[in-house]
Design an enzyme around this catalytic site. Structure first.
Site, PDB file in Angstrom:
ATOM      1  CE  LYS A   1      -1.847   1.504   5.635  1.00 29.40           C
ATOM      2  NZ  LYS A   1      -2.984   0.878   5.301  1.00 29.40           N
TER       3      LYS A   1
ATOM      4  CE1 TYR B   1       0.557   1.888   2.633  1.00 32.95           C
ATOM      5  CE2 TYR B   1       2.368   1.530   4.209  1.00 32.95           C
ATOM      6  CZ  TYR B   1       1.188   1.138   3.403  1.00 32.95           C
ATOM      7  OH  TYR B   1       0.877  -0.081   3.697  1.00 32.95           O
TER       8      TYR B   1
HETATM    9  P1  NAP Z   1      -3.503  -4.959  -2.500  1.00 34.00           P
HETATM   10  O1  NAP Z   1      -3.251  -6.142  -2.976  1.00 34.00           O
HETATM   11  O2  NAP Z   1      -2.973  -3.601  -3.357  1.00 34.00           O
HETATM   12  O3  NAP Z   1      -5.102  -4.768  -2.497  1.00 34.00           O
HETATM   13  C1  NAP Z   1      -5.630  -3.253  -2.224  1.00 34.00           C
HETATM   14  C2  NAP Z   1      -7.137  -3.668  -1.680  1.00 34.00           C
HETATM   15  O4  NAP Z   1      -7.515  -2.326  -1.680  1.00 34.00           O
HETATM   16  C3  NAP Z   1      -7.904  -3.842  -3.021  1.00 34.00           C
HETATM   17  O5  NAP Z   1      -8.920  -4.870  -2.731  1.00 34.00           O
HETATM   18  C4  NAP Z   1      -8.534  -2.637  -3.788  1.00 34.00           C
HETATM   19  O6  NAP Z   1      -9.699  -2.860  -4.281  1.00 34.00           O
HETATM   20  C5  NAP Z   1      -8.866  -2.077  -2.328  1.00 34.00           C
HETATM   21  N1  NAP Z   1      -8.831  -0.355  -2.560  1.00 34.00           N
HETATM   22  C6  NAP Z   1      -7.786   0.152  -2.770  1.00 34.00           C
HETATM   23  N2  NAP Z   1      -8.228   1.601  -2.799  1.00 34.00           N
HETATM   24  C7  NAP Z   1      -9.585   1.542  -2.407  1.00 34.00           C
HETATM   25  C8  NAP Z   1     -10.637   2.406  -2.094  1.00 34.00           C
HETATM   26  N3  NAP Z   1     -10.387   3.931  -2.593  1.00 34.00           N
HETATM   27  N4  NAP Z   1     -11.831   1.766  -1.796  1.00 34.00           N
HETATM   28  C9  NAP Z   1     -12.045   0.626  -1.713  1.00 34.00           C
HETATM   29  N5  NAP Z   1     -11.258  -0.248  -1.886  1.00 34.00           N
HETATM   30  C10 NAP Z   1      -9.925   0.116  -2.274  1.00 34.00           C
HETATM   31  O7  NAP Z   1      -3.220  -4.555  -1.075  1.00 34.00           O
HETATM   32  P2  NAP Z   1      -2.578  -5.505   0.240  1.00 34.00           P
HETATM   33  O8  NAP Z   1      -1.243  -5.873   0.116  1.00 34.00           O
HETATM   34  O9  NAP Z   1      -3.703  -6.620   0.263  1.00 34.00           O
HETATM   35  O10 NAP Z   1      -2.711  -4.547   1.445  1.00 34.00           O
HETATM   36  C11 NAP Z   1      -4.064  -4.235   2.131  1.00 34.00           C
HETATM   37  C12 NAP Z   1      -3.769  -3.425   3.229  1.00 34.00           C
HETATM   38  O11 NAP Z   1      -2.627  -3.833   4.120  1.00 34.00           O
HETATM   39  C13 NAP Z   1      -3.410  -2.058   2.795  1.00 34.00           C
HETATM   40  O12 NAP Z   1      -4.047  -1.024   3.661  1.00 34.00           O
HETATM   41  C14 NAP Z   1      -2.135  -1.627   2.990  1.00 34.00           C
HETATM   42  O13 NAP Z   1      -1.600  -0.545   3.089  1.00 34.00           O
HETATM   43  C15 NAP Z   1      -1.628  -2.799   4.171  1.00 34.00           C
HETATM   44  N6  NAP Z   1      -0.582  -3.366   4.216  1.00 34.00           N
HETATM   45  C16 NAP Z   1       0.312  -4.051   3.289  1.00 34.00           C
HETATM   46  C17 NAP Z   1       1.353  -4.510   3.347  1.00 34.00           C
HETATM   47  C18 NAP Z   1       1.983  -5.653   2.278  1.00 34.00           C
HETATM   48  O14 NAP Z   1       3.551  -5.517   2.336  1.00 34.00           O
HETATM   49  N7  NAP Z   1       1.529  -6.170   1.116  1.00 34.00           N
HETATM   50  C19 NAP Z   1       2.127  -4.097   4.187  1.00 34.00           C
HETATM   51  C20 NAP Z   1       1.731  -3.358   5.439  1.00 34.00           C
HETATM   52  C21 NAP Z   1       0.441  -2.875   5.200  1.00 34.00           C
HETATM   53  P3  NAP Z   1      -9.576  -3.133  -6.091  1.00 34.00           P
HETATM   54  O15 NAP Z   1      -9.258  -4.667  -6.169  1.00 34.00           O
HETATM   55  O16 NAP Z   1     -10.880  -3.052  -6.540  1.00 34.00           O
HETATM   56  O17 NAP Z   1      -8.394  -2.270  -6.525  1.00 34.00           O
END
Ligand code: NAP
Length: 244
Positions: free
Chosen positions: A159, A155
């Site tokens: 990133k 990861y």
């Molecule tokens: P999340 O709640 O797990 O949601 C992930 C989203 O990505 C869902 O809409 C999922 O679709 C979609 N997805 C996953 N794989 C995919 C693919 N191959 N093609 C198309 N869509 C895909 O994640 P989140 O926490 O909102 O994170 C969003 C972004 O922020 C990510 O890039 C993550 O790495 C980054 N981020 C998050 C955090 C955190 O603490 N939450 C921190 C730093 C960075 P489905 O619903 O259809 O599965």
């Protein structure tokens, strides 16, 4: 009509971004991988926010599927002057493990969704942004991509690579009034952090709490405005002071 494409728009940060962009008047294209129920819920929230949207199901790591979906949209809008002017590359997954125990497929899949996903979605949209001389590309990176996080070499590499790609692309397209920035969230309350020990982790965060998806969406929204036109190639940390 102004169009924004948000990858991973069905849940979490992506959903909050979709709703915020809808409140700014964007017609929102909600990409997701498989969770149609959640994506439909996002679409309802987009409509409640005052505009419209559509669901675009494709796996961003699959080059053919992604190109097909984007070209189908572009072909359907060929006669009008409509194009996707905002792209939020937000889809992401994590498959944490120490490297010594990490299966090859967990290395590949995490890099594929983030890095190949960035290429697969961004490349076909660039020409129309350049033609219209306006575009906003926002890539969802992570604090892990800046500081490196143990148990997350895949990861962190994905990133970190996304951050480097952001800086390179920003330089390529700046003359065309297209900005490309990354946001690096810390811990944000979504499905992705489920299972983590929030009580213990928040003690490591100066703000003493996890952030909310809406706090990320506000920053995306600002970066989309014409007023943010001179901000490009940057990485904006939103992490409650966790790492500066
Ligand atoms: P999340 O709640 O797990 O949601 C992930 C989203 O990505 C869902 O809409 C999922 O679709 C979609 N997805 C996953 N794989 C995919 C693919 N191959 N093609 C198309 N869509 C895909 O994640 P989140 O926490 O909102 O994170 C969003 C972004 O922020 C990510 O890039 C993550 O790495 C980054 N981020 C998050 C955090 C955190 O603490 N939450 C921190 C730093 C960075 P489905 O619903 O259809 O599965």
């Amino acid at each position: 009509m102004k169009y924004a494409l948000v990858t991973g728009g069905s849940r979490g940060i992506g959903r909050a971004v979709c709703v915020k962009l809808a409140s700014m008047g964007y017609n929102v294209l909600i990409n997701y991988a498989g969770n149609t129920v959640a994506a439909e819920e996002t679409l309802s929230l987009v409509r409640e926010a005052g505009t419209d949207g559509e669901l675009m199901r494709f796996d961003v790591s699959n080059a053919d599927e992604t190109r097909e979906a984007i070209e189908a949209w572009q072909n359907a809008h060929r006669d009008s002057d409509e194009y996707i002017e905002v792209l939020v590359n937000n889809a992401g997954i994590r498959k944490d493990n120490i490297l010594g125990l990490m299966p090859h497929e967990d290395w590949i899949s995490v890099l594929s969704v983030t890095l190949n996903g960035f290429y697969n979605v961004t490349q076909p949209l660039l020409m129309s942004m350049q033609y219209h001389k306006f575009g906003r590309i926002i890539n969802m990176a992570s604090v892990s991509g800046i500081m490196g996080m143990q148990g997350q070499t895949n990861y962190s590499a994905a990133k970190g690579g996304l951050i480097a790609a952001t800086k390179a692309l920003a330089k390529e397209v700046a003359r065309k009034n297209i900005t490309c920035n990354a946001i690096a969230p810390g811990f944000i309350k979504t499905d992705m952090v489920e299972g983590l020990d929030e009580a213990a982790l928040k003690k490591t965060i100066p703000a003493n709490r996890f952030g909310t998806p809406e706090e990320i969406a506000e920053c995306v929204a600002f970066l989309c405005t014409p007023q943010a036109g001179y901000i490009t190639g940057n990485v904006i940390s939103i992490n409650g002071g966790l790492y500066t």
